[in-house]
Design a protein around this motif. Sequence first.
Motif: not given
Length: 222
Positions: A193-197
């Motif tokens: 997962p990246g960013g917000w997740l």
Amino acid sequence: MRWLVRFLFKVMIGFLGLSLTLVLLFKFVPVPVTATMVMDGNGITKDWESLSNIDRNMVRAVIAAEDGKFCSHDGFDREAIEQAIEQNARGGRIRGGSTISQQTAKNVFLWQDGGYFRKGLEAYFTVLIEQIWGKRRIMEVYLNVAETGIGTYGAEAGAQRYFGKSAASLTPTEAARMAVALPLPKERSVKNPGGWLRRHGNSIAARVGVVRRDELDACIYE
């Protein structure tokens, strides 16, 4: 009109009898398949496991992510429902207020869409499973039928797919990443997962400790 009334009465009695039979059956027997699985064009990968074979971190993660009041409500989180109604009335992104109990009722006995009619049936089945199954069985069924990825259902199949190991030995971070993907399992990445997740997953991993500390999963392990 009399024949129509008699027909509708028979249909209602038949539905009540069938629904009660299924709820009683699935209190003891693993759910073999659901409508969501049948309608999934990606096939079905699943592996039913008893709750004793699913790491408690996974239980705590879904409580932290999906339903913090799981052990204290009767199947319905009225405060969350009211907040969802108020937010949806203002427009924008639709927010749900479903508990784990409601999601389990929908996943096992119903289908994913259907508006108010399906929601009414969902409420009916939620009352039944709360009264007949109890919290531990609801959680066990939920963690075995919830979609955890494309064509993947249940915590065990998800753990094998993403981490190459059994759901019996998930870390808080692994469990949290699976939990935050549950609302959109075909779209949200679990493994990378990246960013917000990723940030959301880290937040849920931290809240796993809160669930443990405050014993928010106590009703499952009494």
